[in-house]
Design an enzyme around this catalytic site. Structure first.
Site, mmCIF file in Angstrom:
data_model
loop_
_atom_site.group_PDB
_atom_site.id
_atom_site.type_symbol
_atom_site.label_atom_id
_atom_site.label_comp_id
_atom_site.label_asym_id
_atom_site.label_seq_id
_atom_site.Cartn_x
_atom_site.Cartn_y
_atom_site.Cartn_z
ATOM 1 N N GLU A 147 75.196 69.521 -3.197
ATOM 2 C CA GLU A 147 74.494 68.646 -4.151
ATOM 3 C C GLU A 147 73.453 68.391 -2.932
ATOM 4 O O GLU A 147 73.191 68.167 -2.891
ATOM 5 C CB GLU A 147 75.289 67.833 -4.555
ATOM 6 C CG GLU A 147 74.538 67.538 -5.568
ATOM 7 C CD GLU A 147 75.148 65.552 -6.888
ATOM 8 O OE1 GLU A 147 76.194 66.229 -6.820
ATOM 9 O OE2 GLU A 147 74.780 64.990 -6.737
ATOM 10 N N THR A 185 76.194 62.644 -7.045
ATOM 11 C CA THR A 185 76.691 62.247 -8.170
ATOM 12 C C THR A 185 78.313 61.624 -8.219
ATOM 13 O O THR A 185 78.560 61.260 -9.508
ATOM 14 C CB THR A 185 76.223 63.119 -9.463
ATOM 15 O OG1 THR A 185 76.934 64.276 -8.948
ATOM 16 C CG2 THR A 185 74.380 63.351 -9.787
ATOM 17 N N SER A 243 86.514 69.552 -4.263
ATOM 18 C CA SER A 243 85.875 68.912 -5.247
ATOM 19 C C SER A 243 85.637 67.325 -4.818
ATOM 20 O O SER A 243 86.876 66.594 -4.822
ATOM 21 C CB SER A 243 86.770 69.178 -6.430
ATOM 22 O OG SER A 243 86.626 68.005 -8.090
ATOM 23 N N SER A 244 84.695 67.291 -4.266
ATOM 24 C CA SER A 244 83.963 65.867 -4.390
ATOM 25 C C SER A 244 84.851 64.762 -5.181
ATOM 26 O O SER A 244 85.613 63.601 -4.579
ATOM 27 C CB SER A 244 82.895 65.491 -3.940
ATOM 28 O OG SER A 244 82.164 63.937 -4.146
ATOM 29 N N ASN A 245 84.772 64.948 -6.612
ATOM 30 C CA ASN A 245 84.544 63.787 -7.177
ATOM 31 C C ASN A 245 86.404 63.856 -7.518
ATOM 32 O O ASN A 245 86.914 62.475 -7.713
ATOM 33 C CB ASN A 245 84.136 63.878 -9.330
ATOM 34 C CG ASN A 245 84.930 65.260 -9.885
ATOM 35 O OD1 ASN A 245 85.990 64.910 -10.406
ATOM 36 N ND2 ASN A 245 84.202 66.482 -9.458
HETATM 37 O O1 0CJ Z 1 78.228 67.776 -8.154
HETATM 38 C C1 0CJ Z 1 78.372 68.562 -9.429
HETATM 39 C C2 0CJ Z 1 76.806 68.421 -10.656
HETATM 40 C C3 0CJ Z 1 79.339 67.792 -9.871
HETATM 41 C C4 0CJ Z 1 80.215 69.627 -10.648
HETATM 42 C C5 0CJ Z 1 81.555 68.886 -11.137
HETATM 43 O O2 0CJ Z 1 82.341 68.480 -9.870
HETATM 44 P P1 0CJ Z 1 82.932 69.549 -8.612
HETATM 45 O O3 0CJ Z 1 84.332 70.000 -8.494
HETATM 46 O O4 0CJ Z 1 82.682 70.960 -8.862
HETATM 47 O O5 0CJ Z 1 82.215 68.778 -7.488
HETATM 48 P P2 0CJ Z 1 82.066 68.082 -6.902
HETATM 49 O O6 0CJ Z 1 82.032 68.465 -4.943
HETATM 50 O O7 0CJ Z 1 80.761 67.736 -6.658
HETATM 51 O O8 0CJ Z 1 82.859 67.162 -7.022
HETATM 52 FE FE1 F3S Z 2 76.894 66.369 -13.708
HETATM 53 FE FE2 F3S Z 2 78.723 64.918 -12.953
HETATM 54 FE FE3 F3S Z 2 79.491 66.577 -14.224
HETATM 55 S S1 F3S Z 2 76.925 65.107 -12.149
HETATM 56 S S2 F3S Z 2 78.154 68.115 -13.453
HETATM 57 S S3 F3S Z 2 78.142 64.951 -15.195
HETATM 58 S S4 F3S Z 2 80.094 65.634 -12.875
#
Ligand code: 0CJ
Ligand code: F3S
Length: 339
Positions: A147, A185, A243-245
């Site tokens: 991202e 995000t 997965s960052s989140n």
């Molecule tokens: O950046 C995003 C659009 C989040 C997508 C949902 O989570 P994930 O695990 O694919 O990605 P993150 O590594 O950003 O959390």
């Molecule tokens: Fe979008 Fe947040 Fe999910 S940026 S993909 S709603 S984790």
């Protein structure tokens, strides 16, 4: 879905206790957000409509199980656009891409479907706007995360990456009166606020984003974990390492009083030694995690006496996003009656 997986309806959950005193606190919300649901459905519908293979640039979302499942249905995941055969269909992942990636795809005559989450697109638009107003943009995010690579690509000349509070001291801007911060995000809300506080010390005129860049889903999942972490001997977070989140949820659990916390991809990843002496397990999952996996974890916990499940609700989420325009158009053309 596993037919032996537990029923998560409120009626079923309130009647499952066998009186062992062992308990599961189940976070709500958890799992899929609107952007992930849209991205995964995009690949599924593309496979149905165009047939296999459908190429996907990068993991559609950062989840091993989702990627493996789509691979079995005929999706081919590639790292770079140049790996996609000329003239093929390629889906861009939920995390977004830099404008140069669109140009590469055009040069290869690819048919693109952009599954970038609309909330990531919003950050791209902010980056473009502040760059055109000639601001220096301090983008808070994790170095190398897709991202961040995509957002930075909107205005590479104007964007400085700030990967946590330790990066604040060294950043150099052209004019400290024209500086704005934006963010990835899926960051930790608390750590980001610490970074912003440090940035404001250095740049008192620092402007904040017009609305939260850390998305509703990231925030809600962290808040739900905060609600129960202090009561938990163990918090299990279902999610993948990249997965960052999801990784942030483990950190939040530990910061907020959980005695231990682990990230697992699959129910089988539970190390039974983690359950020794444990009375209360908190359970949640990242935004890229299908709920089948959480059901599987509940089934394993139940086998070990944790069959009293209480849902801890932080927020109800109803947001949905419509499918990418380019896909909707083809779906309509293929079946005009159902559109
Ligand atoms: O950046 C995003 C659009 C989040 C997508 C949902 O989570 P994930 O695990 O694919 O990605 P993150 O590594 O950003 O959390
Ligand atoms: Fe979008 Fe947040 Fe999910 S940026 S993909 S709603 S984790």
């Amino acid at each position: 879905m596993d037919s032996h997986a537990p029923d998560l309806s409120p009626q079923a959950l309130s009647s499952t206790s066998s009186g062992t005193g062992k308990k599961v606190l189940l976070a709500n919300p958890r799992g899929y957000c609107a952007g992930v649901d849209r991205a995964v459905v995009t690949v599924e519908k593309a496979l149905e409509l165009y047939g296999a293979p459908v190429y996907v640039r990068k993991q559609i979302v950062h989840n091993v199980h989702v990627v493996r499942t789509l691979e079995k249905r005929g999706a081919i995941f590639v790292e770079e656009t140049e790996e996609v055969p000329e003239g093929s269909i390629v889906v861009f992942s939920a995390h977004g891409v830099a404008p140069t990636v669109h140009e590469e795809a055009k040069a290869l005559n690819l048919r693109t479907i952009d599954a970038t989450c609309p909330l990531v697109t919003k950050v791209h638009m902010e980056a473009r706007r502040f760059a055109s107003d000639d601001f220096d943009i301090l983008l808070i995010g994790h170095e190398g995360h897709e991202e961040v690579v995509g957002t930075s690509g909107e205005a590479p000349e104007h964007i400085h990456l700030i990967d946590g509070p330790d990066d604040v001291a060294n950043v150099q801007v052209r004019d400290p009166e024209r500086v704005v911060w934006l963010s990835q995000t899926t960051l930790s809300v608390d750590e980001t606020m610490r970074t912003v506080a440090a940035l404001k010390e250095r740049f008192p005129k620092l402007i904040s984003p017009p609305s939260d860049d850390i998305c509703y889903a990231t925030q809600n999942r962290q808040m739900a974990v905060k609600r129960f972490a202090g009561q938990c001997d163990l918090v299990l977070v279902v999610g993948s390492r990249n997965s960052s989140n999801s990784v942030r949820l483990v950190e939040v659990a530990l910061e907020c009083g959980a005695r231990a916390s682990h990230l697992i991809d699959y129910p089988e990843d539970i190390d039974l030694a983690w359950l020794e002496g444990v009375q209360t397990v908190g359970l949640t999952s990242g935004a890229s995690v299908p709920d089948d996996l959480v059901r599987g974890v509940l089934a394993v916990l139940s086998q070990h006496g944790f069959d009293d499940v209480e849902v801890v609700t932080e927020a109800e989420e109803r947001l949905t996003f419509s499918l990418p325009r380019e896909l909707k158009k083809d779906l309509r053309a293929a079946s005009p009656a159902s559109s």
